[in-house]
Write a protein that holds these residues in place. Structure first.
Motif, PDB file in Angstrom:
ATOM      1  N   ALA A 120      16.331   4.846 -30.506  1.00 50.27           N
ATOM      2  CA  ALA A 120      17.011   5.849 -29.621  1.00 50.27           C
ATOM      3  C   ALA A 120      18.546   6.075 -30.133  1.00 50.27           C
ATOM      4  O   ALA A 120      19.068   7.098 -29.957  1.00 50.27           O
ATOM      5  CB  ALA A 120      16.655   5.671 -28.268  1.00 50.27           C
TER       6      ALA A 120
ATOM      7  N   GLN B  53       8.111   4.208 -33.797  1.00 51.73           N
ATOM      8  CA  GLN B  53       6.976   3.402 -33.421  1.00 51.73           C
ATOM      9  C   GLN B  53       5.859   3.376 -34.126  1.00 51.73           C
ATOM     10  O   GLN B  53       4.870   2.339 -34.530  1.00 51.73           O
ATOM     11  CB  GLN B  53       6.616   3.568 -31.923  1.00 51.73           C
TER      12      GLN B  53
ATOM     13  N   ARG C 299      10.230  -0.707 -34.364  1.00 49.14           N
ATOM     14  CA  ARG C 299       9.138  -0.714 -33.462  1.00 49.14           C
ATOM     15  C   ARG C 299       9.707  -1.013 -32.012  1.00 49.14           C
ATOM     16  O   ARG C 299       8.914  -1.096 -31.083  1.00 49.14           O
ATOM     17  CB  ARG C 299       8.298  -1.801 -33.952  1.00 49.14           C
ATOM     18  N   THR C 300      11.145  -1.281 -31.899  1.00 49.57           N
ATOM     19  CA  THR C 300      11.753  -1.188 -30.535  1.00 49.57           C
ATOM     20  C   THR C 300      11.780   0.083 -30.053  1.00 49.57           C
ATOM     21  O   THR C 300      11.773   1.110 -30.741  1.00 49.57           O
ATOM     22  CB  THR C 300      13.085  -2.078 -30.808  1.00 49.57           C
ATOM     23  N   THR C 301      12.313   0.333 -28.959  1.00 55.04           N
ATOM     24  CA  THR C 301      12.628   1.284 -28.138  1.00 55.04           C
ATOM     25  C   THR C 301      14.354   1.943 -28.387  1.00 55.04           C
ATOM     26  O   THR C 301      14.469   2.945 -28.730  1.00 55.04           O
ATOM     27  CB  THR C 301      12.241   1.227 -26.363  1.00 55.04           C
ATOM     28  N   ALA C 302      15.042   1.144 -27.998  1.00 52.78           N
ATOM     29  CA  ALA C 302      16.291   1.310 -27.722  1.00 52.78           C
ATOM     30  C   ALA C 302      17.116   1.420 -28.892  1.00 52.78           C
ATOM     31  O   ALA C 302      18.017   2.402 -29.156  1.00 52.78           O
ATOM     32  CB  ALA C 302      16.965   0.284 -26.923  1.00 52.78           C
TER      33      ALA C 302
END
Length: 932
Positions: A218, A256, A212-215
């Motif tokens: 990615a 996400q 659920r994080t972004t970095a």
């Protein structure tokens, strides 16, 4: 240096150039060059040339500064494919002005062709070849490497590329594959490292939170395919079968939504899912779902993690609030995805989604007008929803709504007399007031459909309450004309509370009287529920007739205001006055009974900084004086508008109450909780001002002639207006500006004075008094499973209130007397006590209880669904035998020895000793009985 970090040119090289040779040479970058220099220059500190059989990454910098043994060192890297090129590069270095510059030449030129004149200046005097496994071993400070890693090029390459600035953690003499991949996962996925000296701990919960994080996701998407596959395989083996689907979603850029999709996958693949919804799975997951078999494992992991988060979110702490935000960010997204896919209606009864919880509340709202059974079934569905734990206020309102429906489904109660009505206000109707107070605040989720259903239900209940108040006011008007201590008309008068109840309590040891100014029957019911029954035992005078013991309620003075009722309560006689009159009256009353009474008011209770109670208060409690304390929290809340915002009162809400209870327990004092009058809450419509009426003296009484919703009261108990006043019985009438609540009128909630009596030990119970189990203080319609309220006892004639012939008594006649009883008349308890197994077991128990007592205990527990408090169990035994059980816990222990054959838990104390639990199937199995 055979077997060393860098091996010399002993390989067979083809002399062909071009693509084939390029493919043979390993590709290296700046990091590998730095590792080379760090290791090899320690052995040849004076050398400025490094020859490497490799090719240099064209995208990597060719000039940079490396740190060698902690010192900055300029480095130049050049890739040459001929002897001439190597010699030219070396000569250029020698001709340059930078004397500290190091030259690294990557080439495929064989050592034999290069010649000794150049090799003599190179580190190790040879061309070095790259061994990634040896480099990794060196970077981790290990002596040996897991053999499996040597074959995994993707892992070795990734470890070289991903080395953190401060280096890889040292993990021992042997670098295992598990430790290496775990360290790599921490760096590549942005999960960080473990605690000091430990590697990263991974589980499904951590991986789902990471998704659920972004970095982090990615980074995972940018990895080479071979590395992604390798990490996925390792995470599947380590974390569990949820990893493949989760990482596939992350790789597709849907990290996400991974948990939200897991929730929907669980719903749509369930056996009870609506027909056709399973086809929506393909559209929701797309190509991310590699195998249908993977879905249940993934969804189970998601649901398990959400269950943990929900448990964490129940705690009222910052961490709990953060967990709640996590839960709802997932579930709200799942609802949004379902809506986008056109599945909203199909998922309305889902046990996890917020939309499902709201739908269940609406189903409850629709069921309220039907019947109590329909409402109870709908309530069960609301409470079964997993989000019910995060909405305790909504669930409490739903429970209260169903309780009100049960009360309304019962026979219509009537106010037959003042004494009977006041008793029933505390025993029954005040509980309805308690439920209505919660419902009046509405559903915290703000659903208009639910709110309207509650509004209509409140209207029906208030109409019944209004009828009762009108009936009571008519009875009160006639009763007041002649009522006195000599002719109470079957009612307990407030001025007689000390004589009737406090004085017997003082026969053994000095009690503590806690006067809770303004406490209504509804609030008293709440506070009574809060009392810890492991510490306090509620008691009551033994009833005169063959009826169960009950709580007592008195009738206030009139008008029901503090200056009259509290002074009369504390003086033991009708009187008016403020604090001075109360103190004097209290002392005189106890002096007449050869005791010393001490009364404490607000301002005399709290101690100095660092102390809970004042020294004078503690000194009084430690002595033999009768101590009374006036607590004004409730009345102050009404006066200052605080009551209007609260839906419940707890012990900790009353200033100093818990401190005083703890002190009373410590000093071995019985406690009486008593009010001076009750109150009504402000029910006037928004914007409505006070009633313009002549003779208004207070919020709820005046002089003059009675109008609609009012009653004229006169007689010796009316202490204002020259003995005659007008008081409203309707709750929405007031004569002064708006406040949160009012008192002084003729409504049942104002005139009823509840009394609760407690002892910290049953040894302090006065002679002729009995234990009052909590079950006997709660109306039948309040408890779950009760279809309707029983017919009110007040409508029965005293001669008709004979106890029904208990089946256990019939059984007792057959078991313990000479009569014969057919098996059909035996209850479950009778069958157990009549069994041969019980008779055999009884021989091994020292001083076993009477058989009638055991029959009564079993039948009472069976009738209550298998659970009762120890006091209720002891009370059932006492009712059957006529002998009081002084220590409920000891009695239960003896019954356990009788019934728990060979240690099997037929009857147990659970909830830290607060509940007695009967395992009925095990009881039947152990004693060979059948379900009656």
């Amino acid at each position: 240096m055979a077997g060393g970090l860098w091996r010399g040119g002993h390989h067979q090289f083809h002399r062909r150039r071009g693509a084939v040779l390029m493919a043979l040479r390993p590709l290296i970058d700046r990091r590998i060059v730095e590792a080379l220099l760090e290791t090899e220059l320690r052995r040849a500190a004076d050398c400025r040339l490094l020859l490497v059989n490799a090719r240099y990454d064209s995208t990597a910098p060719t000039e940079f500064t490396a740190r060698i043994d902690g010192r900055p060192q300029p480095v130049r890297v050049t890739d040459q494919d001929s002897v001439l090129g190597i010699v030219a590069a070396w000569q250029e270095l020698l001709d340059g002005a930078e004397t500290e510059l190091l030259l690294v030449v990557t080439s495929d030129v064989p050592a034999a062709v290069l010649g000794w004149d150049v090799r003599a200046h190179a580190v190790g005097r040879r061309i070095l070849s790259v061994d990634r496994a040896e480099i990794v071993k060196q970077l981790f400070g290990a002596a040996d490497l897991d053999p499996r890693m040597i074959r995994e090029t993707w892992l070795l390459t990734a470890l070289l590329e991903a080395e953190p600035v401060d280096g890889w953690p040292r993990s021992g003499s042997v670098l295992t594959r598990d430790d290496a991949v775990r360290a790599l996962v921490g760096e590549r996925l942005g999960l960080g490292r473990g605690s000091a000296g430990h590697l990263l701990e991974l589980d499904t919960n951590a991986l789902l939170a990471w998704s659920r994080t972004t970095a982090g996701p990615a980074r995972f998407r940018e990895l080479p395919g071979a590395e992604r596959d390798g990490l996925t395989t390792w995470l599947t083996d380590t974390v569990g079968a949820a990893a493949p689907t989760l990482l596939s979603l992350v790789a597709d850029g849907r990290g996400q939504d991974a948990m939200a999709l897991g929730v929907l996958g669980s719903v749509l693949s369930a056996p009870e899912a609506p027909a056709g919804t399973s086809f929506a799975l393909g559209g929701l997951f797309g190509s991310s779902l590699r195998s249908v078999e993977d879905l249940p494992k993934f969804t189970a992991s998601v649901i398990g993690t959400l269950a943990r988060w929900i448990a964490e979110a129940e705690v009222s702490t910052p961490a709990g609030a953060e967990a709640r935000q996590r839960v709802y960010s997932v579930l709200d997204r799942a609802d949004a995805l379902a809506s986008e896919a056109g599945l909203g209606q199909a998922l309305r009864v889902d046990p996890l989604l917020p939309s499902g919880f709201r739908a269940r509340l609406r189903d409850l709202a629709a069921a309220l007008p039907d019947s109590s059974k329909a409402a109870e079934a709908a309530l069960d569905q609301v409470l079964a929803h997993q989000l019910a734990r995060l909405h305790p206020a909504s669930c409490e309102a739903a429970r209260m709504a169903v309780r009100v429906v049960r009360w309304l489904d019962g026979p219509a109660p009537t106010a037959e007399s003042v004494g009977q009505a006041v008793h029933e206000q505390f025993a029954q109707w005040g509980w309805a007031d308690r439920a209505l107070c919660v419902l009046a605040a509405g559903d915290p989720m703000g659903d208009p459909v639910v709110g309207q259903a509650y509004h209509l239900l409140i209207g029906s209940a208030r109409a019944r309450r209004s009828t009762l108040d009108e009936q009571f006011a008519a009875r009160l008007a006639g009763w007041t004309r002649t009522a006195s201590s000599q002719a109470p008309g079957g009612a307990l008068l407030i001025e007689d509370v000390l004589e009737t109840l406090a004085l017997p309590m003082a026969s053994g040891t000095s009690p503590l009287l806690l006067v809770l100014d303004g406490m209504s029957a509804a609030i008293a019911a709440q506070l009574g529920d809060e009392i810890d029954r492991r510490i306090w035992t509620e008691i009551a005078p033994a009833p005169q007739a063959a009826t169960p013991p009950r709580r007592h309620a008195a009738v206030s003075m009139l008008p029901s205001v503090t200056t009259i009722s509290r002074a009369s309560l504390l003086s033991g006689m009708p009187t008016n006055g403020k604090q001075a009159a109360e103190i004097s009256g209290f002392e005189i009353f106890w002096k007449r009974h050869r005791r010393v009474g001490r009364l404490f008011h607000k301002g005399q209770i709290g101690g100095a900084e660092g102390h809970r109670l004042a020294p004078e208060m503690l000194e009084a409690l430690a002595g033999d004086d009768i101590v009374a304390v006036v607590l004004n929290t409730i009345d102050d809340a009404l006066d200052h508008g605080q009551e209007g915002e609260r839906t419940s009162w707890r012990l900790r809400d009353i200033s100093h109450l818990l401190d005083l209870l703890n002190a009373a327990r410590g000093y071995g004092r019985p406690v009486m909780l008593v009010s001076d009058h009750g109150h009504v809450l402000d029910r006037s419509p928004h914007g409505q001002g006070p009633l313009k009426a002549p003779g208004a003296q207070s919020a709820r009484w005046r002089t003059g002639e009675a109008g609609e919703g009012e009653v004229e009261l006169s007689g010796p108990r009316v202490r204002e207006g020259g003995g005659t006043i007008v008081a409203p019985w309707r709750e929405d009438i007031r004569y002064t500006p708006r406040k949160a609540g009012y008192h002084g009128g003729a409504a049942l909630a104002e005139v009823t004075v509840p009394v609760i009596m407690l002892v910290p030990s049953q040894e302090l119970m006065p002679s002729g008094w009995v234990v009052l189990p909590n079950e006997q203080t709660v109306p039948a319609w309040w408890r779950a499973g009760s279809d309707v309220a029983p017919a009110p006892a007040e409508t029965e004639k005293p001669t008709a209130r004979r106890p029904r012939r208990r089946a256990e008594e019939q059984a007792g006649e057959a078991l313990f007397a000479a009569g014969e009883v057919t098996p059909a008349t035996l209850t479950l308890g009778g069958k157990v006590v009549g069994s041969q197994r019980y008779k055999t077991q009884r021989k091994f128990v020292r001083r076993p209880p009477d058989g009638k007592a055991v029959v009564a205990v079993i039948d009472a527990l069976a009738e209550a669904g298998g659970k009762l408090t120890p006091d209720a169990v002891a009370a059932a035994a006492a009712e059957a035998t006529g002998r009081s059980q002084r220590n409920a816990e000891v009695f239960v222990t003896v019954v356990q020895r009788l019934l728990n054959i060979e240690g099997y838990g037929v009857i147990n104390l659970v909830d830290a000793g607060r509940t007695v639990e009967l395992n009925i199937p095990l009881l039947q199995e152990q004693f060979g009985t059948e379900q009656p």
